[in-house]
Scaffold this motif. Structure first.
Motif, mmCIF file in Angstrom:
data_model
loop_
_atom_site.group_PDB
_atom_site.id
_atom_site.type_symbol
_atom_site.label_atom_id
_atom_site.label_comp_id
_atom_site.label_asym_id
_atom_site.label_seq_id
_atom_site.Cartn_x
_atom_site.Cartn_y
_atom_site.Cartn_z
ATOM 1 N N VAL A 1 -19.579 220.073 8.439
ATOM 2 C CA VAL A 1 -18.713 220.992 7.479
ATOM 3 C C VAL A 1 -19.271 221.089 6.069
ATOM 4 C CG1 VAL A 1 -16.436 220.802 6.349
ATOM 5 C CG2 VAL A 1 -16.506 219.736 8.591
ATOM 6 N N PHE A 2 -20.131 220.172 5.740
ATOM 7 C CA PHE A 2 -20.946 220.474 4.594
ATOM 8 C C PHE A 2 -21.942 221.525 4.497
ATOM 9 C CE2 PHE A 2 -21.527 215.481 4.055
ATOM 10 C CZ PHE A 2 -20.228 215.224 3.063
ATOM 11 N N THR A 3 -22.528 221.524 5.696
ATOM 12 C CA THR A 3 -23.351 222.638 6.011
ATOM 13 C C THR A 3 -22.804 223.982 5.838
ATOM 14 O OG1 THR A 3 -24.554 221.106 7.612
ATOM 15 C CG2 THR A 3 -25.578 223.318 7.253
ATOM 16 N N LYS A 4 -21.673 224.162 6.583
ATOM 17 C CA LYS A 4 -21.030 225.453 6.795
ATOM 18 C C LYS A 4 -20.615 225.641 5.614
ATOM 19 C CE LYS A 4 -20.808 227.968 10.545
ATOM 20 N NZ LYS A 4 -22.186 227.509 10.895
ATOM 21 N N CYS A 5 -19.734 224.760 4.790
ATOM 22 C CA CYS A 5 -19.208 225.219 3.514
ATOM 23 C C CYS A 5 -20.210 225.765 2.505
ATOM 24 C CB CYS A 5 -18.372 224.039 2.977
ATOM 25 S SG CYS A 5 -17.047 223.888 3.797
ATOM 26 N N CYS A 6 -21.344 224.949 2.318
ATOM 27 C CA CYS A 6 -22.352 225.274 1.252
ATOM 28 C C CYS A 6 -22.958 226.516 1.825
ATOM 29 C CB CYS A 6 -23.395 224.090 1.450
ATOM 30 S SG CYS A 6 -22.991 222.859 0.580
ATOM 31 N N GLU A 7 -23.262 226.835 3.242
ATOM 32 C CA GLU A 7 -23.989 228.055 3.334
ATOM 33 C C GLU A 7 -22.905 229.303 3.143
ATOM 34 O OE1 GLU A 7 -24.658 230.005 7.681
ATOM 35 O OE2 GLU A 7 -24.919 228.044 7.669
ATOM 36 N N LEU A 8 -21.410 229.147 3.529
ATOM 37 C CA LEU A 8 -20.501 230.295 3.421
ATOM 38 C C LEU A 8 -20.039 230.591 2.042
ATOM 39 C CD1 LEU A 8 -19.190 230.263 7.172
ATOM 40 C CD2 LEU A 8 -20.997 231.490 6.129
ATOM 41 N N ALA A 9 -20.015 229.376 1.352
ATOM 42 C CA ALA A 9 -19.130 229.562 0.000
ATOM 43 C C ALA A 9 -19.329 230.880 -0.757
ATOM 44 C CB ALA A 9 -19.428 228.484 -0.988
ATOM 45 N N ALA B 1 -22.240 212.594 -1.205
ATOM 46 C CA ALA B 1 -23.126 212.209 -0.782
ATOM 47 C C ALA B 1 -23.108 210.593 -0.723
ATOM 48 C CB ALA B 1 -24.469 212.593 -1.440
ATOM 49 N N HIS B 2 -23.594 209.941 0.228
ATOM 50 C CA HIS B 2 -23.511 208.445 0.147
ATOM 51 C C HIS B 2 -24.909 207.979 0.365
ATOM 52 C CE1 HIS B 2 -19.209 207.453 0.980
ATOM 53 N NE2 HIS B 2 -19.167 208.591 1.352
ATOM 54 N N GLU B 3 -25.125 206.633 0.129
ATOM 55 C CA GLU B 3 -26.464 205.777 0.565
ATOM 56 C C GLU B 3 -26.923 206.258 1.994
ATOM 57 O OE1 GLU B 3 -26.229 201.895 -0.083
ATOM 58 O OE2 GLU B 3 -28.183 201.505 -0.785
ATOM 59 N N ALA C 1 -29.494 218.681 1.028
ATOM 60 C CA ALA C 1 -30.354 219.867 1.410
ATOM 61 C C ALA C 1 -29.193 221.108 1.208
ATOM 62 C CB ALA C 1 -30.822 219.594 2.832
ATOM 63 N N SER C 2 -28.222 220.955 2.017
ATOM 64 C CA SER C 2 -27.153 222.174 1.955
ATOM 65 C C SER C 2 -26.927 222.441 0.731
ATOM 66 C CB SER C 2 -25.883 221.782 2.936
ATOM 67 O OG SER C 2 -26.269 221.216 3.820
ATOM 68 N N ALA C 3 -26.578 221.672 -0.200
ATOM 69 C CA ALA C 3 -26.000 221.866 -1.547
ATOM 70 C C ALA C 3 -27.265 222.489 -2.329
ATOM 71 C CB ALA C 3 -25.638 220.540 -2.375
ATOM 72 N N GLY D 1 -27.783 226.150 -1.074
ATOM 73 C CA GLY D 1 -26.665 227.005 -1.655
ATOM 74 C C GLY D 1 -26.490 227.031 -3.148
ATOM 75 N N ASN D 2 -27.283 226.114 -3.845
ATOM 76 C CA ASN D 2 -27.091 226.291 -5.355
ATOM 77 C C ASN D 2 -26.029 225.843 -5.692
ATOM 78 O OD1 ASN D 2 -28.389 226.808 -8.033
ATOM 79 N ND2 ASN D 2 -27.250 228.771 -8.116
ATOM 80 N N HIS D 3 -25.463 224.644 -5.202
ATOM 81 C CA HIS D 3 -24.058 224.058 -5.421
ATOM 82 C C HIS D 3 -24.309 222.658 -6.289
ATOM 83 C CE1 HIS D 3 -22.247 226.982 -3.215
ATOM 84 N NE2 HIS D 3 -22.606 226.516 -2.021
ATOM 85 N N PHE D 4 -23.050 222.307 -6.799
ATOM 86 C CA PHE D 4 -22.982 220.947 -7.470
ATOM 87 C C PHE D 4 -22.803 219.814 -6.378
ATOM 88 C CE2 PHE D 4 -21.760 223.874 -10.816
ATOM 89 C CZ PHE D 4 -22.632 223.462 -11.670
ATOM 90 N N LEU D 5 -23.409 218.748 -6.591
ATOM 91 C CA LEU D 5 -23.240 217.792 -5.509
ATOM 92 C C LEU D 5 -22.648 216.341 -6.045
ATOM 93 C CD1 LEU D 5 -23.878 216.763 -2.504
ATOM 94 C CD2 LEU D 5 -26.190 216.025 -3.590
ATOM 95 N N ILE D 6 -21.609 215.738 -5.406
ATOM 96 C CA ILE D 6 -20.922 214.486 -6.040
ATOM 97 C C ILE D 6 -21.902 213.477 -5.314
ATOM 98 C CG2 ILE D 6 -18.902 213.092 -6.090
ATOM 99 C CD1 ILE D 6 -17.212 215.634 -6.267
ATOM 100 N N ALA D 7 -22.277 212.316 -6.162
ATOM 101 C CA ALA D 7 -22.907 211.231 -5.441
ATOM 102 C C ALA D 7 -22.096 209.972 -5.592
ATOM 103 C CB ALA D 7 -24.372 211.093 -6.176
ATOM 104 N N GLU D 8 -21.920 209.532 -4.398
ATOM 105 C CA GLU D 8 -20.661 208.274 -4.510
ATOM 106 C C GLU D 8 -21.361 207.184 -4.091
ATOM 107 O OE1 GLU D 8 -16.925 209.303 -2.391
ATOM 108 O OE2 GLU D 8 -17.239 207.452 -1.527
ATOM 109 N N ALA D 9 -21.094 205.995 -4.890
ATOM 110 C CA ALA D 9 -21.692 204.794 -4.749
ATOM 111 C C ALA D 9 -20.443 203.615 -5.043
ATOM 112 C CB ALA D 9 -22.788 204.327 -5.565
#
Ligand code: B12
Ligand code: SF4
Lengths: 441, 311
Positions: free
Chosen positions: B138-146, B155-157, B165-167, B170-178
């Motif tokens: 889903v990440f890949t498709k969403c980043c590609e088609l947005a 993103a997790h550890e 890579a997808s973000a 596609g020049n998107h913002f990314l949430i990093a969750e820990a």
């Protein structure tokens, strides 16, 4: 100001005898510096060193202690800016305000309402500890009469608010001085004369920090020790700023006149908002004027969270607990020794019709999944806990119910307890009553 | 009385991120709203959570305010959230992509997302659900088609490569969750930037428990993260997001039926608001909530807190 380990070391006898439970004086000094030991633990320490260390150990914020029924409650004694540095010591007291110009019926009802705000959560009783009695009537006899009602019908600490010296003079005869605080007194000088040979805490109110600190210095010089600070604010940013500056002045700059507990009168329109800031950011007492049970319960839980020690989660002893009156055919349920987990699970078992044996595993106070991730709730550990608990003599079956979230440990647990049947319970504790009803007949 | 105001100045600064023409977050050089210390910059933003499928397990009182009809249609929900309830940001939580739920395909998920992107002009956070394998698709498709820039999470550890890579592509913002852990958070930020993803486009999710359920751990972890930011740690300066709604509306305390605890509907709102405000005080730049009344209350808080003009 706090001393470093080396500075403390120079004050110690240098005998390295180990009687303080660490091998050397240096190691002991380090413990003192880290505030994980008390100087009294060294039997040979000199009086002079004791005095210096004692002073260094007095918290920068003055501690004031009250009587609350049989209990003592303190405010102040704080030592840090952030709770993760150590912990916040004494939780913010919550005061509910009541006006003296209500008629007798209204007053009694209001008082009953206030007294009904008592909640139990994670094994602790949560309640507002104080009542602020506001002088609206300006009628001495009326005020004193209302004060007597509060003092005889509740055990709460009472804040006498907006009173003139005539009222105060008689009020302090009526109520134990360990139970009162004076706030917004109408004639400060005269009031101070009246209370000068008591220990009654008095709130110094001011418009800004400068004015406040001036007042404090003045009355400190007259030997008043139980001072509480309060600054008016127009918006939340001012409240935040004043509290932060006062705490910094006392803790980081060693400014003595700023080293007293703070009282905050919450702003009427967004009372919950100022209350939350007060609890997080350094108020020792907050006064609420409009309150409902739904907002109070939330606020009390919030306070409970902020004032838990971040270094040790609330935990209970490992072992076998009885919920209800279980017999040899009752179910056996396991979970961790994190208080929150224990109280939720035992509460749900109580909700079911079935009494049960609850085996609490020492998981260093962690929740089920946290403990499992940290390898403190593995099949091996749970299995050992059951074998060592002595439960086998108490029940006539070999079935144990484990939390649904750790279904994954059931294989390992079977290896550890080959004769047992491992039952995987539901994930959420709320499902336990239904689950027991279906499975345990 | 002579004394110097004990102002504290720091070297480091929270990364400012421009999410849309109207919405910027971060940029502060001081603890949350310590405007007496220095520059506060942008106000915290309030996001409203919407889903791709009907949220069955929401409590009735919450379903009622939104209306069951609205809740069935993600686009209607998004519009209502922005136009009526005043959300700064939409948090599109695609619970329906989970392989054990509706198992919505990645193509369909991307289509759902684009419908939202067209319906509102606010920034949109997109988060799929499911195992890592499904999420990666889903990440890949969403980043590609947005059709425009999105914020994608999380993103997790153990699963940051595909999404980073997808973000990036596609020049998107990314949430990093820990999981409520300063060190893991930093480690994750470093790993993501090692994939050439710019730190300027990361938002950190420190994970939160609801009030009474681990809130206090997050509160302190965020303060510790911010101390590192201000001490100029280049890997710890992204803004912080906290998902408050989903932790609030499932807990037991808001479901109790007992007069002593006050109105059940109010209690839920108070619980959500109080958790959010506590987290704003410890550094949250975005709080994600569910109830429209919570949005209003949180906004009022933010306005009063930020009311002193910056000196
Ligand atoms: C607060 C918290 C912490 C706190 C610790 C709190 C504590 N004292 O345990 C801190 C910050 C220290 C922490 C640390 C870690 N955490 Co943590 N943490 C949480 C958080 C936010 C809440 C946990 C909590 O308090 N839950 C409340 C209690 C009451 O829940 P509970 O014990 O599970 O009980 C419920 C049920 O299990 C059930 N139940 C309990 N017993 C029983 C028994 C039976 C028979 C039945 C039927 C039901 C039942 O009843 C309860 C209510 O329904 C969760 C995420 C979340 N939102 O839940 C993550 C979470 C548990 N943590 C996680 C992780 C990975 C960690 C760390 C390993 C991270 C790390 N590497 O540092 C560490 C491990 C600890 C360590 N090494 O020191 C993961 C676990 C992932 C997994 N699926 O395994 C979670 C789920 C977050 C996530 N999604 O990634 N954590
Ligand atoms: S008991 Fe006193 S003298 Fe003996 S080792 Fe400890 S600090 Fe030194």
């Amino acid at each position: 100001m706090a001393l470093t380990g080396l500075e403390i070391f120079k004050l110690l006898p240098n005998k390295n005898c180990g009687e303080c439970d660490v091998p050397t004086c240096l190691a002991f000094a380090m413990k003192l510096a880290g505030k994980i030991a008390e100087p009294q633990a060294c039997p040979y320490i000199s009086d002079e060193a004791m005095e210096i260390l004692g002073a260094a150990q007095t918290p920068p914020i003055k501690k004031i202690t009250f009587k609350n029924g049989e209990k003592e409650i303190s405010i102040g004694a704080e030592t840090v800016m952030f709770r993760h540095e150590k912990t916040f010591v004494n939780q913010t007291l919550i005061a509910l305000e009541i006006a003296d110009n209500l008629n007798d019926d209204e007053f009694e009802n209001e008082l009953k309402r206030i007294e009904s705000y008592k909640y139990e959560r994670v094994g602790e009783l949560l309640e507002p500890e104080c009542i602020s009695l506001k002088n609206e009537s300006d009628d001495k006899n009326n005020y004193l009469q209302k004060l007597e009602i509060i003092s005889s019908k509740t055990e709460k600490i009472i804040i006498l608010s907006d009173c003139n010296p005539e009222i105060i003079k008689e009020a302090i005869q009526l109520v134990d001085s360990k139970r009162i605080i004076l706030n917004r007194v109408r004639n400060l000088e005269e009031t101070l004369n009246i209370i000068s040979d008591t220990q009654i805490p008095i709130v110094l109110n001011a418009k800004n920090i400068e004015e406040l600190l001036e007042k404090v210095e003045k009355y400190e010089a007259q030997n008043f020790k139980n001072i509480i600070l309060s600054i008016d604010f127009n918006n939340l940013n001012e409240l935040l700023g004043n509290n932060v500056f006062l705490r910094r002045l006392s803790i980081k700059k060693g400014f003595k006149s700023a080293g007293y507990p703070i009282l905050t009168e919450c702003a009427k329109e967004d009372e919950l908002h100022s209350a939350i800031i007060g609890i997080c950011i350094y108020s020792s007492i907050i006064i609420l004027k409009e309150f409902s049970s739904s907002s109070l319960f939330t606020l009390l839980t919030f306070r409970q969270n902020i004032f838990t020690d971040p270094q040790k989660p609330l935990q209970i002893d490992a072992g076998i607990y009885q919920v209800g009156e279980p017999d040899e055919s009752s179910p056996l349920i396991v979970t961790t020794n994190f208080s929150l987990t224990y109280f939720i699970v035992s509460g749900e078992i109580e909700n079911s019709i079935s009494p049960a044996w609850l085996c609490i595993v020492d998981a260093e106070g962690m929740s089920v999944l946290t403990a499992w991730s940290a390898n403190k709730f593995s099949g091996e550990i749970v299995g050992n806990a059951i074998l060592n608990s002595g439960i086998e003599g108490k029940i006539n079956h070999k079935k144990v119910i484990i939390p649904g979230y750790v279904a994954i440990i059931s294989g390992e647990l079977e290896d550890k307890l080959p004769e047992w049947e491992i039952l995987v319970g539901p994930q959420e504790a709320a499902e336990i009553p239904k689950y027991l009803k279906e499975i345990w007949k | 009385m002579e004394f110097e105001k004990p102002v504290e100045q720091w070297k480091g600064k929270v990364q400012e991120i421009k999410l849309s023409d109207k919405i910027k977050i971060g940029g502060e050089q001081v603890f949350p709203n310590y405007s007496f210390d220095g520059k506060c910059s942008n106000k915290p933003a309030v996001a409203i959570e919407i889903n791709d499928v009907f949220p069955e397990n929401w409590p009735e009182s919450l379903k009622e305010v939104w209306g069951n009809d609205t809740l069935k249609y993600p686009v209607d929900r998004a519009k209502k959230a922005v136009e009526k309830y005043g959300a700064d940001i939409i948090f599109f939580d695609m619970i329906g992509t989970h392989q054990d739920r509706e198992n919505i395909s990645s193509e369909k998920a991307a289509e759902n997302m684009n419908n939202i992107l067209k319906a509102v002009d606010s920034p949109v956070i997109v988060r799929p659900d499911g195992n890592f394998e499904k999420q990666n698709k889903v990440f890949t498709k969403c980043c590609e088609l947005a059709e425009r820039q999105i914020i994608i999470g999380s993103a997790h550890e153990d699963n940051y490569r595909t999404i980073s890579a997808s973000a990036l592509a596609g020049n998107h913002f990314l949430i990093a969750e820990a999981p409520i852990d300063v060190n893991i958070q930093k480690q994750l930020n470093i790993l993501i930037t090692q994939m050439n993803f710019p730190i300027e486009r990361i938002i950190m999710d420190p994970m939160t428990g609801g009030l009474g359920y681990g809130f206090e751990y997050t509160y302190s972890v965020m303060e510790r993260i911010r101390l590192q930011t201000f001490m100029d740690d280049p890997f710890m300066n992204p803004p912080l997001i906290c998902c408050v709604g989903q932790e609030t509306w499932k807990i037991k305390e808001i479901k109790i039926e007992d007069k002593k605890y006050g109105s059940k509907a109010d209690r839920g709102i108070n619980w959500e608001t109080t958790t959010a405000i506590g987290l704003i005080l410890s550094g949250a730049n975005i709080v994600v909530v569910r109830h429209p009344k919570s949005v209003i209350k949180i906004r009022n808080f933010i306005d009063s807190l930020c009311s002193t003009s910056v000196k």
